[in-house]
Design a protein around this motif. Structure first.
Motif: not given
Length: 462
Positions: A319-320, A31-46, A310-314
């Protein structure tokens, strides 16, 4: 955000983030890949919307740093589970559990045991990772399906997050809504008691079906193999009891779990005659038993600190992303849109529940599902003559309670890491967690009688 309307930017951020997370769940990708994609995309848009990169990174860093204790708890959980199995603590619970649990409705018993202990301990995680793991192991030996049993345990454990006076989430709820704990407790019982009664009836019916199928010969075989694999002593049962007692006396979860972990390592060395190198291997990588019975070995295995990375990365990813959404007030227009046209009491309570659930779902954590409704809806409750304890109860019954049912929520992620069972499997059996939102919303329409002139309830706890 530049205004209070839900912008295309907000929609795109939420849609891409949720889609990435959903894709990971469907394809069984971490799941951390999904959160990372969402985070990067959100940062770019912001960044395109005018936020500075430094400001966004500062939000992310503060969010990750503020939750550092969660990472420690997850590592301790992984280590303690494997050490408690290797030391014989969990096998002893299972062995003696077979003696006394074979003639009762075990599913119903698990629900009430975890409900009482979680209220005392003040933490759903602490309950699930200690007594919950033991109850789950006993239940597996009794041939009860793991998703059913885990859903039952979670239902009882999350009473802590709803009502316990020492729960961090309960205290956050009463502080943000400005009510006293005593008033909150009394008011929450109005919806909690029906939810507990209905859940108890359902678990009694489900448990009755499995109680009739218990094979005593099989249980005796399990006991014999456990006693041949581990050195068992009744005194080992004292360790989980001591941890519960320490929680009652206010010892925080990290020192409490550290005590359990260190004690277990000592038992491994002195009682089970394990070498230090072997103990460290179990601590880091997890434990795998070799009793000679595959079904029993599947119960007596798991844990380890390294598998928890892996759980901690998720959790860090969740959180990010949550920190960016909250820090930039991206989700605030959603709140404004949902409450601006509300005119009736019942609809306000229903909207409170839906809003808290939506925020808990979108942000992957219960905190925002408490903070935003608590902050923004107080004036609306006052305007419609509804007391603040109803606001606090509505939040506790919905966004707080629904968390373990959402596969990408931090709560569900940790539960899956501990037990190996996903939210899509145990969710249908987590009866209390979906009955509570339904009951509180129904009560808002048919049972609400508020007195606008009742005295104000100020901040306080127990």
């Amino acid at each position: 955000m530049k205004n209070n309307k839900i912008s295309k930017l907000t929609c795109m951020m939420l849609m891409v983030s949720m889609s990435a997370i959903a894709f990971c769940i469907i394809k069984s990708i971490p799941l951390f890949y999904g959160f990372f994609v969402g985070l990067v995309f959100s940062v770019i848009l912001l960044r395109m919307d005018g936020f500075s990169f430094y400001c966004l990174m500062d939000m992310i860093w503060k969010g990750i740093k503020d939750c550092s204790t969660v990472y420690v708890i997850v590592l301790l959980m992984g280590g303690m589970i494997s050490i408690w199995i290797a030391s014989g603590v969990v096998p002893t619970m299972i062995y003696y559990g077979f003696e006394y649990m074979g003639h009762i409705n075990y599913v119903l018993a698990c629900f009430f045991i975890t409900a009482v202990i979680s209220f005392v301990m003040g933490t759903a995680f602490g309950t699930i990772s200690t007594i919950g793991v033991a109850l789950l192991g006993i239940g597996k030996g009794l041939l009860i399906p793991t998703p059913l049993l885990l859903g039952t345990i979670i239902s009882g454990a999350f009473i802590a997050d709803k009502l316990s006076p020492i729960s961090a989430l309960v205290n956050l709820t009463i502080q943000i809504t400005e009510v006293k704990y005593k008033a909150f407790f009394r008011h929450t019982l109005v919806t909690l008691i029906p939810a507990v009664v209905l859940s108890g009836i359902i678990y009694y019916i489900l448990g009755r079906n499995y109680a009739a199928e218990i094979d005593l010969v099989t249980l005796n075989t399990y006991q014999r193999n456990i006693s041949q694999t581990f050195f068992l002593l009744p005194i080992l049962l004292a360790f989980p009891i001591v941890m519960v007692v320490l929680a009652i006396f206010g010892i925080k979860i990290i020192p409490n779990m550290t005590f359990g972990l260190v004690s277990g390592m000592g038992i491994c060395y002195f009682l089970q005659q394990m070498q230090i190198k072997e103990i460290l291997g179990v601590l880091l990588l997890g434990y795998k038993s070799n009793t000679g019975i595959n079904q029993l070995d599947s119960v007596l295995r798991g844990g380890g600190m390294i598998p928890m990375l892996e759980v901690i990365l998720i959790i860090i990813g969740a959180i990010a992303l949550n920190s960016v959404l909250e820090g930039t007030k991206t989700i605030h227009p959603i709140v404004d849109c949902m409450v601006s046209k509300i005119k009736t009491k019942g609809r306000l309570i229903t909207t409170t529940g839906i809003l808290s659930i939506v925020l808990t779902t979108v942000t992957c954590d219960q905190t925002v599902g408490i903070l935003l409704p608590g902050k923004f809806l107080k004036s609306k409750y006052k305007e419609l003559g509804i007391r603040k304890t109803t606001l606090a109860r509505s939040i506790a019954d919905t966004g707080t309670t629904i968390a373990p049912l959402i596969p990408w929520n931090v709560n569900a992620i940790i539960i899956t890491a501990i037990t190996g069972v996903g939210a899509t499997e145990y969710g249908i059996y987590t009866v209390l967690c979906y009955l509570s939102p339904m009951i509180t919303m129904l009560y808002g329409y048919i049972g609400l009688k508020e007195n606008r002139n009742e005295k104000q309830e100020n901040i306080g706890s127990c």
